[in-house]
Motif scaffolding. Structure first.
Motif, PDB file in Angstrom:
ATOM      1  N   PRO A  19     -12.908  14.085  42.415  1.00  0.00           N
ATOM      2  CA  PRO A  19     -11.576  14.459  41.956  1.00  0.00           C
ATOM      3  C   PRO A  19     -10.858  13.280  41.295  1.00  0.00           C
ATOM      4  O   PRO A  19     -11.001  12.132  41.724  1.00  0.00           O
ATOM      5  CB  PRO A  19     -10.851  14.869  43.244  1.00  0.00           C
ATOM      6  CG  PRO A  19     -11.943  15.186  44.213  1.00  0.00           C
ATOM      7  CD  PRO A  19     -13.071  14.267  43.853  1.00  0.00           C
ATOM      8  N   VAL A  21      -7.701  11.511  41.048  1.00  0.00           N
ATOM      9  CA  VAL A  21      -6.527  11.455  41.916  1.00  0.00           C
ATOM     10  C   VAL A  21      -5.776  10.150  41.699  1.00  0.00           C
ATOM     11  O   VAL A  21      -6.384   9.077  41.630  1.00  0.00           O
ATOM     12  CB  VAL A  21      -6.948  11.565  43.407  1.00  0.00           C
ATOM     13  CG1 VAL A  21      -5.755  11.443  44.334  1.00  0.00           C
ATOM     14  CG2 VAL A  21      -7.672  12.868  43.651  1.00  0.00           C
ATOM     15  N   THR A  35      -3.274  14.938  42.329  1.00  0.00           N
ATOM     16  CA  THR A  35      -4.283  15.124  41.281  1.00  0.00           C
ATOM     17  C   THR A  35      -3.692  14.735  39.935  1.00  0.00           C
ATOM     18  O   THR A  35      -2.505  14.898  39.689  1.00  0.00           O
ATOM     19  CB  THR A  35      -4.785  16.580  41.227  1.00  0.00           C
ATOM     20  OG1 THR A  35      -3.688  17.449  41.024  1.00  0.00           O
ATOM     21  CG2 THR A  35      -5.516  16.947  42.497  1.00  0.00           C
ATOM     22  N   PRO A  40      -8.613  18.128  36.918  1.00  0.00           N
ATOM     23  CA  PRO A  40      -8.763  17.071  37.915  1.00  0.00           C
ATOM     24  C   PRO A  40     -10.126  17.021  38.609  1.00  0.00           C
ATOM     25  O   PRO A  40     -10.402  16.082  39.342  1.00  0.00           O
ATOM     26  CB  PRO A  40      -7.665  17.385  38.929  1.00  0.00           C
ATOM     27  CG  PRO A  40      -7.517  18.863  38.846  1.00  0.00           C
ATOM     28  CD  PRO A  40      -7.745  19.205  37.393  1.00  0.00           C
ATOM     29  N   LEU A  41     -10.980  18.013  38.396  1.00  0.00           N
ATOM     30  CA  LEU A  41     -12.274  18.015  39.081  1.00  0.00           C
ATOM     31  C   LEU A  41     -13.380  18.349  38.086  1.00  0.00           C
ATOM     32  O   LEU A  41     -13.548  19.496  37.681  1.00  0.00           O
ATOM     33  CB  LEU A  41     -12.286  19.026  40.231  1.00  0.00           C
ATOM     34  CG  LEU A  41     -13.544  19.031  41.101  1.00  0.00           C
ATOM     35  CD1 LEU A  41     -13.731  17.678  41.781  1.00  0.00           C
ATOM     36  CD2 LEU A  41     -13.472  20.131  42.136  1.00  0.00           C
TER      37      LEU A  41
END
Length: 117
Positions: A19, A21, A35, A40-41
């Motif tokens: 992720p 972050v 995030t 974000p992923l």
């Protein structure tokens, strides 16, 4: 419009998800996490493709075909691929790959990195 990568990797593969972050650290070890961005992923897949170069076999050699596909994109052009763990088509890039030939067996190992659409 990006091309679609259609070859299926060997049954086993690994996926790494990290992720994106933002972390702000405060005193006494306290931290705040949030995030970052609209994607974000992103996933990174380590894949293996195998194929046999056999004139009697009517199936195309997946490893050689995948190598030709990736070589044509030269780590510049992204492509669509559908991972079997999600079943959702996403945009990827392959920055490097390796092709090994042992007799008539070809094995290609590659890392597909998801990129934003």
């Amino acid at each position: 419009m990006p091309e679609i990568f259609t070859w299926t990797p060997q049954r086993g593969y690994s996926v790494e998800r990290t992720p994106n972050v933002a972390v702000v650290k405060f005193g006494d070890g306290y931290e705040q996490r949030q995030t970052k961005g609209i994607n974000p992923l992103m996933a990174k897949y380590s894949l293996t493709f195998r194929g046999v170069n056999d004139e009697k076999c009517s199936r195309p050699n997946a490893a050689k075909a995948a190598d030709e596909f990736l070589t044509a994109r030269m780590a510049v052009e992204s492509f669509y691929w559908t991972p079997s763990d999600t079943g959702v088509q996403a945009l990827f890039i392959c920055r490097s790959w390796s092709l090994t030939k042992t007799g008539s067996l070809y094995e290609l190992t590659a890392t597909f990195e998801q990129v934003p659409r």
